[in-house]
Design a protein around this motif. Structure first.
Motif, short mmCIF file in Angstrom:
data_model
loop_
_atom_site.label_atom_id
_atom_site.label_comp_id
_atom_site.label_asym_id
_atom_site.label_seq_id
_atom_site.Cartn_x
_atom_site.Cartn_y
_atom_site.Cartn_z
N GLN A 143 45.39 53.40 35.60
CA GLN A 143 44.29 54.35 35.40
C GLN A 143 43.27 54.49 36.36
N THR A 196 39.77 47.00 35.76
CA THR A 196 38.92 47.12 34.53
C THR A 196 38.66 45.59 34.14
N ARG A 212 39.05 44.61 30.98
CA ARG A 212 40.48 44.28 30.09
C ARG A 212 41.56 44.75 30.94
N ARG A 230 44.18 45.80 29.86
CA ARG A 230 45.04 46.87 29.08
C ARG A 230 44.38 48.14 29.33
N ASP A 231 43.16 48.14 29.64
CA ASP A 231 42.49 49.59 29.52
C ASP A 231 42.82 50.44 31.15
N ASN A 232 43.67 49.37 31.79
CA ASN A 232 44.08 50.34 33.02
C ASN A 232 45.52 50.45 33.10
N LYS A 261 43.34 44.21 36.85
CA LYS A 261 41.78 43.75 36.03
C LYS A 261 41.21 43.04 37.04
N ASP A 298 41.57 38.04 27.86
CA ASP A 298 42.41 39.11 27.26
C ASP A 298 43.72 38.29 26.46
#
Length: 403
Positions: A13, A17, A19, A21-23, A103, A111
């Motif tokens: 993304q 980040t 976390r 998963r946010d990326n 990350k 995480d």
């Protein structure tokens, strides 16, 4: 599946980040695994991971190398600072992402992640998932699900730790995945959560022991992990330059002259002493004259097949005995003196290992040690990258290399 660009930034993304998963992108599937062996074996493990990514059409996420065989005080070392990731991506037609792009390396967030443990299914001695220091560095709390027993490459009765590439690949797809979720699950060690193996980020504990047809496949000419991935894992350009500078000084090459062709040797003694049992080391290990015979064969092959006369020979070895090194000098061979070069002091503890590997790989020909994976990769690289002749010296008993 992949866009025209293979730039890793297109597959996250944005910046790293807190976390992971946010990326991750919602329209993309990924795959990862971790390392827990010596550095050369870790390179092979990542080669296996990237090959598995190709056959499952996923984006591999590669963690840093951890200093298992260097010195635990050395920091982890980014994959892309050793391997030219852009060149690799271009060659295999797939992006390769590093964990620190996903990350934030400084993140304190732990995480949760659900993964498959292959290790539990392929061997009987250790009834747990294979651990890795990478999980601590990445702040991952993993809930493991035991992979089905049929992932094992060899028949159940055969003592061997290898899984099959295509068996593991089936777990990347919905049908086999959903049929295998009932297997033993271990709650994560810290949060104590039980998670099914993640579908967006497919993950396995350990992928060193994986083959398509046979165990120890990187030894074989047909090895798909080598052919489709390993041979495209060229060195990072700055590491290549640094190794060339060290090699030139070892050979006393004047500044204005090109680096001459040389034969590289890798002789591993260190931990191989353990396999000598009660045999005196001078009868167990191949002597320098035996190694010299192999060097002469490589020189002859270069002479007859490529019409080049190669007189320079560079030794790389973990041998500590000064008398042995005097014998190497008496042969007219040279080596990089890392103490005099102050290599560790200037560049860090990882660099003697890296520079040895680059020097080995850039020989016009190569002579190595039977049973060493460092030799296996050096031999493969010299053959693939330079079309050079190679030999492997046998050892373990007197006259083991007679031929």
């Amino acid at each position: 599946m992949y866009s025209a660009t293979l730039d890793s930034q297109s597959y996250v993304q944005g910046p790293p980040t807190q976390r992971f998963r946010d990326n991750l992108r919602n329209d993309t599937k990924y795959i990862t695994s971790w390392i827990s062996a010596g550095w050369t074996n870790d390179v092979m493990t990542y080669g296996n991971l990237i090959y598995l990514a190709l056959i499952t059409e996923r984006i591999p996420i590669i963690a840093k190398f951890t200093p298992s065989h260097v010195d635990n005080s050395a920091p982890p070392f980014a994959f892309g600072e050793v391997i030219d990731v852009h060149r690799l991506s271009q060659a295999i037609g797939s992006p390769v992402i590093e964990w620190h792009e996903v990350k934030d390396s400084e993140s304190k967030v732990l995480d949760d992640l659900g993964c498959w443990t292959v290790w539990e299914s392929v061997q009987k001695l250790d009834p747990r998932p294979r651990g890795s220091p990478s999980l601590n560095w990445l702040r991952l709390d993993v809930s493991w699900t035991r992979a089905p027993d049929w992932v094992k490459l060899t028949a159940p009765g055969i003592k061997d730790n290898h899984a099959s590439f295509w068996s593991l690949a089936t777990l990347a797809f919905p049908e086999t995945r959903s049929n295998s979720l009932e297997l033993t699950n271990h709650p994560s060690p810290q949060h104590q959560v039980s998670l099914s193996p993640d579908d967006q980020l497919l993950c396995f504990d350990y992928l060193y022991y994986v083959g398509a047809q046979n165990a120890w496949e990187w030894e074989s000419d047909y090895s798909p992990a080598w052919r489709f991935v390993g041979q495209h894992m060229h060195w990072n350009a700055s590491l290549e330059r640094l190794a060339d500078e060290h090699a030139r000084r070892a050979m006393n090459v004047p500044v204005n002259e090109p680096t001459p062709p040389y034969i590289s040797i890798h002789i591993r003694h260190g931990d191989f002493r353990n396999y000598c049992n009660d045999l005196p080391l001078d009868q167990c290990f191949a002597s320098l004259p035996v190694i010299a015979r192999r060097v002469a064969e490589v020189q002859e092959e270069l002479r007859t097949q490529k019409s080049i006369e190669v007189t320079q020979v560079i030794m790389t070895s973990d041998e500590r005995d000064p008398e042995w090194w005097s014998g190497v000098r008496a042969m007219g061979w040279t080596w990089v003196d890392y103490a005099t070069e102050r290599t560790e002091e200037i560049y860090g503890k990882w660099y003697p290992v890296f520079i040895d590997a680059v020097i080995q790989s850039n020989g016009a020909g190569f002579v190595g040690t039977h049973g060493s994976t460092m030799t296996t990769l050096a031999r493969r690289r010299v053959e693939s990258w330079h079309g050079g002749p190679t030999r492997v010296v046998k050892w373990g008993s007197p006259n083991a290399d007679d031929h």
